[in-house]
Design an enzyme around this catalytic site. Structure first.
Site, PDB file in Angstrom:
ATOM      1  N   HIS A 205      53.455  84.883  48.888  1.00  0.00           N
ATOM      2  CA  HIS A 205      52.955  83.612  49.425  1.00  0.00           C
ATOM      3  C   HIS A 205      52.160  82.795  48.428  1.00  0.00           C
ATOM      4  CE1 HIS A 205      49.358  86.056  49.780  1.00  0.00           C
ATOM      5  NE2 HIS A 205      48.681  84.923  49.794  1.00  0.00           N
TER       6      HIS A 205
HETATM    7  C1  UD1 Z   1      45.343  81.271  51.926  1.00  0.00           C
HETATM    8  C2  UD1 Z   1      44.416  81.639  50.777  1.00  0.00           C
HETATM    9  C3  UD1 Z   1      45.007  82.806  49.985  1.00  0.00           C
HETATM   10  C4  UD1 Z   1      45.351  83.960  50.882  1.00  0.00           C
HETATM   11  C5  UD1 Z   1      46.303  83.468  51.956  1.00  0.00           C
HETATM   12  C6  UD1 Z   1      46.697  84.592  52.878  1.00  0.00           C
HETATM   13  C7  UD1 Z   1      43.161  79.730  49.867  1.00  0.00           C
HETATM   14  C8  UD1 Z   1      42.981  78.881  48.672  1.00  0.00           C
HETATM   15  N1  UD1 Z   1      44.213  80.539  49.849  1.00  0.00           N
HETATM   16  O1  UD1 Z   1      46.523  80.727  51.346  1.00  0.00           O
HETATM   17  O2  UD1 Z   1      44.050  83.244  49.058  1.00  0.00           O
HETATM   18  O3  UD1 Z   1      45.948  84.995  50.135  1.00  0.00           O
HETATM   19  O4  UD1 Z   1      45.626  82.436  52.683  1.00  0.00           O
HETATM   20  O5  UD1 Z   1      47.574  84.193  53.842  1.00  0.00           O
HETATM   21  O6  UD1 Z   1      42.369  79.693  50.765  1.00  0.00           O
HETATM   22  N2  UD1 Z   1      50.130  77.574  57.591  1.00  0.00           N
HETATM   23  C9  UD1 Z   1      50.646  77.595  58.854  1.00  0.00           C
HETATM   24  N3  UD1 Z   1      49.991  78.323  59.797  1.00  0.00           N
HETATM   25  C10 UD1 Z   1      48.855  78.991  59.534  1.00  0.00           C
HETATM   26  C11 UD1 Z   1      48.333  78.958  58.225  1.00  0.00           C
HETATM   27  C12 UD1 Z   1      48.982  78.241  57.265  1.00  0.00           C
HETATM   28  O7  UD1 Z   1      51.665  77.001  59.143  1.00  0.00           O
HETATM   29  O8  UD1 Z   1      48.291  79.622  60.449  1.00  0.00           O
HETATM   30  C13 UD1 Z   1      50.811  76.805  56.556  1.00  0.00           C
HETATM   31  C14 UD1 Z   1      50.055  75.548  56.258  1.00  0.00           C
HETATM   32  O9  UD1 Z   1      50.534  74.490  57.004  1.00  0.00           O
HETATM   33  C15 UD1 Z   1      50.252  75.337  54.786  1.00  0.00           C
HETATM   34  C16 UD1 Z   1      50.537  76.725  54.259  1.00  0.00           C
HETATM   35  O10 UD1 Z   1      50.828  77.561  55.357  1.00  0.00           O
HETATM   36  O11 UD1 Z   1      51.362  74.528  54.547  1.00  0.00           O
HETATM   37  C17 UD1 Z   1      49.418  77.256  53.430  1.00  0.00           C
HETATM   38  O12 UD1 Z   1      48.219  77.478  54.186  1.00  0.00           O
HETATM   39  P1  UD1 Z   1      46.776  77.427  53.478  1.00  0.00           P
HETATM   40  O13 UD1 Z   1      45.714  77.831  54.440  1.00  0.00           O
HETATM   41  O14 UD1 Z   1      46.589  76.147  52.780  1.00  0.00           O
HETATM   42  O15 UD1 Z   1      46.814  78.501  52.328  1.00  0.00           O
HETATM   43  P2  UD1 Z   1      47.556  79.890  52.219  1.00  0.00           P
HETATM   44  O16 UD1 Z   1      48.749  79.729  51.376  1.00  0.00           O
HETATM   45  O17 UD1 Z   1      47.725  80.510  53.563  1.00  0.00           O
END
Ligand code: UD1
Length: 363
Positions: A205
């Site tokens: 991820h």
């Molecule tokens: C975050 C953390 C990362 C961790 C990861 C575990 C930061 C900088 N990064 O990254 O260190 O390893 O979590 O999962 O904080 N999304 C959903 N549903 C959710 C959560 C996210 O659809 O419940 C989608 C969001 O719309 C976005 C993407 O996933 O497009 C990324 O989510 P984001 O919280 O920005 O960071 P992660 O990649 O999850």
């Protein structure tokens, strides 16, 4: 009576915070739990509350996704209001996600001491957003709880006072030890028709791996080759699922599934013959479980998993990944050891320090 504010927000931190929140509660210390909702999908959040028996949070910030600045700013605005209203005596954060840094910054600026669980880890790679979050959180924290000795060394080198640093072990492993019996009893592999079979488990991820089309294609091609030899289950993070669609990555022999809950993933991981991942926490969990782990990164902030555990760094080139897989499967791992203090009692040690500190003035 002193008020402890425990922050959770994203998937990797539920496992680190749950044992601490529950220990604080068991000792009847005054606590509020704040969920920033950086992760908000039921399978990224709710199921972890259920699995880990985390009490319903007192506050939800509803921040959801956005750019780093948007997400961090929204957490800060929401969290500042809570801190101004309730004036906690200590804010407890874990790990390295945006919610961690945002809440630590708010508290530090309001002169509320911050306790950081999983302090001191360093990849020395500032292109990782998590590395920025780790360094800055550590430097505004008053209590720094480390999981491995390298964390202490990193913090001392950066000029953090020795008396703020507490080597307590790994609270995520507390969660693992508590829930492993249930995870195995549920036999999650049967749901994937893997009963009695050798199988691999993959997760991916990191933005550096999945947001770059060529890199993701290269890794996917390596995983596809692995999947030709051994069934490969890949519970995909929402970001990864988005990129699979966007880049038109073919699913081939890899069994892509929705993100799994904690108990299901733990059970599947414990019985896997091989794990391929770019996660931080999974490198640690496989080390304790004795399951070979090939890490799809060129560095790790968790060097103890290379020294004592089952972790091999493969980077992201196909040939290197396949070589690491061979090496990992052929090696006798019976000499691996659980790192010091990864014994299921980290939360007790953390709350011992917290309890003796909240009454005193913390600088
Ligand atoms: C975050 C953390 C990362 C961790 C990861 C575990 C930061 C900088 N990064 O990254 O260190 O390893 O979590 O999962 O904080 N999304 C959903 N549903 C959710 C959560 C996210 O659809 O419940 C989608 C969001 O719309 C976005 C993407 O996933 O497009 C990324 O989510 P984001 O919280 O920005 O960071 P992660 O990649 O999850």
């Amino acid at each position: 009576m002193s008020l402890i504010c425990s922050v959770i927000g994203a998937r990797p931190n539920f496992m680190k915070m749950a044992p601490v929140i529950l220990e604080v509660r068991a000792r009847r210390l005054n606590q509020i739990v704040v969920h920033t909702e950086q992760h908000f999908d039921p399978e990224m959040s709710d199921i972890f509350f259920k699995n880990l028996k985390i009490p319903e949070p007192d506050f939800h910030l509803g921040v959801r996704s956005g750019t780093h600045a948007e997400q961090t700013a929204r957490v800060m605005e929401g969290f500042e209001r809570i801190c101004l209203d309730l004036k906690p005596n200590l804010v407890v954060v874990a790990g390295d996600v945006n919610s961690t840094l945002a809440c630590a910054l708010v508290a530090a600026k309001l002169l509320i001491p911050v306790a950081h669980i999983e302090a001191g880890l360093r990849s020395f790679d500032r292109s990782m957003p998590e590395e920025i979050n780790r360094v800055l959180t550590d430097h505004v924290s008053s209590l720094l709880f480390t999981t491995e000795r390298s964390g202490n060394e990193n913090l001392i080198r950066e000029g953090i006072a020795q008396q703020k640093i507490h080597f307590v072990g790994n609270s995520m492993i507390d969660s693992l030890q508590t829930h492993l019996p249930q995870a195995l009893a549920n036999r999650p592999w049967e749901r994937f028709s893997l009963d009695g079979k050798k199988y691999g488990l993959a997760t991916l991820h990191r933005p550096a791996n999945v947001d770059d089309k060529n890199k993701f294609l290269e890794i996917a091609s390596a995983l596809e080759e692995v999947a030709q030899h051994i069934p490969l289950v890949f519970p995909a993070h929402p970001r990864t699922l988005q990129r699979i669609e966007q880049f038109g990555i073919s699913r081939g022999a890899i069994n892509f599934v929705q993100p799994l809950g904690y108990i299901d993933f733990l059970g599947l991981m414990a019985k896997a013959s091989l794990v391929l991942t770019d996660s931080g926490g999974i490198q640690e969990e496989t080390t304790v479980l004795g399951v070979p782990c090939v890490t799809l990164r060129s560095n790790t902030e968790r060097p103890i998993t290379l020294e004592l555990g089952t972790n091999i760094l493969a980077g992201t080139e196909k040939s290197n990944i396949l070589r690491a897989v061979q090496q990992s499967l052929n090696r006798d791992w019976s000499d691996r050891r659980s790192p010091p203090l990864w014994d299921g009692k980290a939360a007790v040690r953390i709350v011992d320090v917290i309890e003796s500190s909240v009454g005193e003035k913390i600088s």
